[in-house]
Enzyme design. Sequence first.
Site, PDB file in Angstrom:
ATOM      1  CG  HIS A 142      44.789  43.311  44.359  1.00 54.20           C
ATOM      2  ND1 HIS A 142      43.570  43.293  44.992  1.00 54.20           N
ATOM      3  CD2 HIS A 142      45.188  42.017  44.300  1.00 54.20           C
ATOM      4  CE1 HIS A 142      43.244  42.045  45.303  1.00 54.20           C
ATOM      5  NE2 HIS A 142      44.215  41.256  44.887  1.00 54.20           N
TER       6      HIS A 142
ATOM      7  CG  HIS B   2      46.239  38.710  49.190  1.00 58.21           C
ATOM      8  ND1 HIS B   2      47.132  39.283  48.306  1.00 58.21           N
ATOM      9  CD2 HIS B   2      45.085  38.547  48.495  1.00 58.21           C
ATOM     10  CE1 HIS B   2      46.553  39.466  47.137  1.00 58.21           C
ATOM     11  NE2 HIS B   2      45.307  39.011  47.222  1.00 58.21           N
TER      12      HIS B   2
ATOM     13  CB  CYS C  81      38.577  34.427  41.769  1.00 59.22           C
ATOM     14  SG  CYS C  81      39.239  33.370  40.476  1.00 59.22           S
TER      15      CYS C  81
ATOM     16  CG  HIS D 119      40.465  38.065  48.201  1.00 57.56           C
ATOM     17  ND1 HIS D 119      39.847  38.719  47.146  1.00 57.56           N
ATOM     18  CD2 HIS D 119      41.779  38.010  47.884  1.00 57.56           C
ATOM     19  CE1 HIS D 119      40.755  39.038  46.237  1.00 57.56           C
ATOM     20  NE2 HIS D 119      41.937  38.617  46.659  1.00 57.56           N
TER      21      HIS D 119
ATOM     22  CD  GLU E 244      33.100  36.710  41.457  1.00 58.58           C
ATOM     23  OE1 GLU E 244      33.191  36.010  40.427  1.00 58.58           O
ATOM     24  OE2 GLU E 244      34.085  36.974  42.174  1.00 58.58           O
TER      25      GLU E 244
ATOM     26  CE1 TYR F  78      47.621  34.947  40.456  1.00 55.62           C
ATOM     27  CE2 TYR F  78      46.540  33.532  42.059  1.00 55.62           C
ATOM     28  CZ  TYR F  78      46.566  34.692  41.313  1.00 55.62           C
ATOM     29  OH  TYR F  78      45.552  35.607  41.429  1.00 55.62           O
TER      30      TYR F  78
ATOM     31  CD  GLU G 144      45.215  39.272  42.113  1.00 50.08           C
ATOM     32  OE1 GLU G 144      45.655  39.047  43.264  1.00 50.08           O
ATOM     33  OE2 GLU G 144      44.024  39.508  41.897  1.00 50.08           O
TER      34      GLU G 144
ATOM     35  CD  GLU H 181      44.728  36.278  44.749  1.00 46.65           C
ATOM     36  OE1 GLU H 181      44.014  37.281  44.911  1.00 46.65           O
ATOM     37  OE2 GLU H 181      44.373  35.305  44.046  1.00 46.65           O
TER      38      GLU H 181
ATOM     39  CD1 TRP I 213      42.714  32.339  38.615  1.00 47.61           C
ATOM     40  CD2 TRP I 213      43.702  34.325  38.316  1.00 47.61           C
ATOM     41  NE1 TRP I 213      41.731  33.253  38.298  1.00 47.61           N
ATOM     42  CE2 TRP I 213      42.315  34.479  38.125  1.00 47.61           C
ATOM     43  CE3 TRP I 213      44.532  35.443  38.191  1.00 47.61           C
ATOM     44  CZ2 TRP I 213      41.731  35.707  37.793  1.00 47.61           C
ATOM     45  CZ3 TRP I 213      43.957  36.665  37.872  1.00 47.61           C
ATOM     46  CH2 TRP I 213      42.577  36.791  37.683  1.00 47.61           C
TER      47      TRP I 213
END
Length: 195
Positions: free
Chosen positions: A24, A31, A66, A68, A86, A104, A114, A116, A161
């Site tokens: 980032h 990604h 959120c 990855h 989290e 987005y 961002e 993604e 997002w």
Amino acid sequence: MTEQVVLLDEQGHGIGVADKATVHHLDTPLHLAFSCYVFNSRGELLVTRRARGKKTWPGVVTNSCCGHPGPSEPFVAAVQRRLADELGLPAAPSVDLLLPKFRYRAVMDNGTVENELCPVFRAVTDTAPDLSPDEVDEYGWMSWPLFVSLVTGGELTVSPWCREQVDQLVALGSDPLTWPVADEAGLPAAARVVA
């Protein structure tokens, strides 16, 4: 172990990996990511505030979780990993794909981007979160209609997002517990590999 993200071309095919800690910046490559909306059995949404130490959108209110998926990591496993990391939530009974093609791009005031391809999922649990302070500052349960009203009316500022996702989720129906599960065939190529 260094966390990696899957890099994508414009058609959604995997073209390599990068360290999450370095991906980032002012010219963030496209990604693979995901968003998850956690509801309880009453249909209330778990709303979180991102930790103020986060690199992107620190301290901003957003959806529940959120993350990855790592290279070759199945999406559901990635969602469950992040729910545990989290929010301290054990594996949800079900993690359902809702928006397989969500994408987005957003730019912070400091220029950090961002970018993604970010399929959206739903999980349902009545377990109280146990927050990781490195990831989440606070949380609350909110009725879905109230959340939608506050976000779309501009009274609650959320991550870019989340703001875009709300409009698409509303189109699925008024009851988040009965939203239709999407076909994984709708996921872009790289996402299908780790679906």
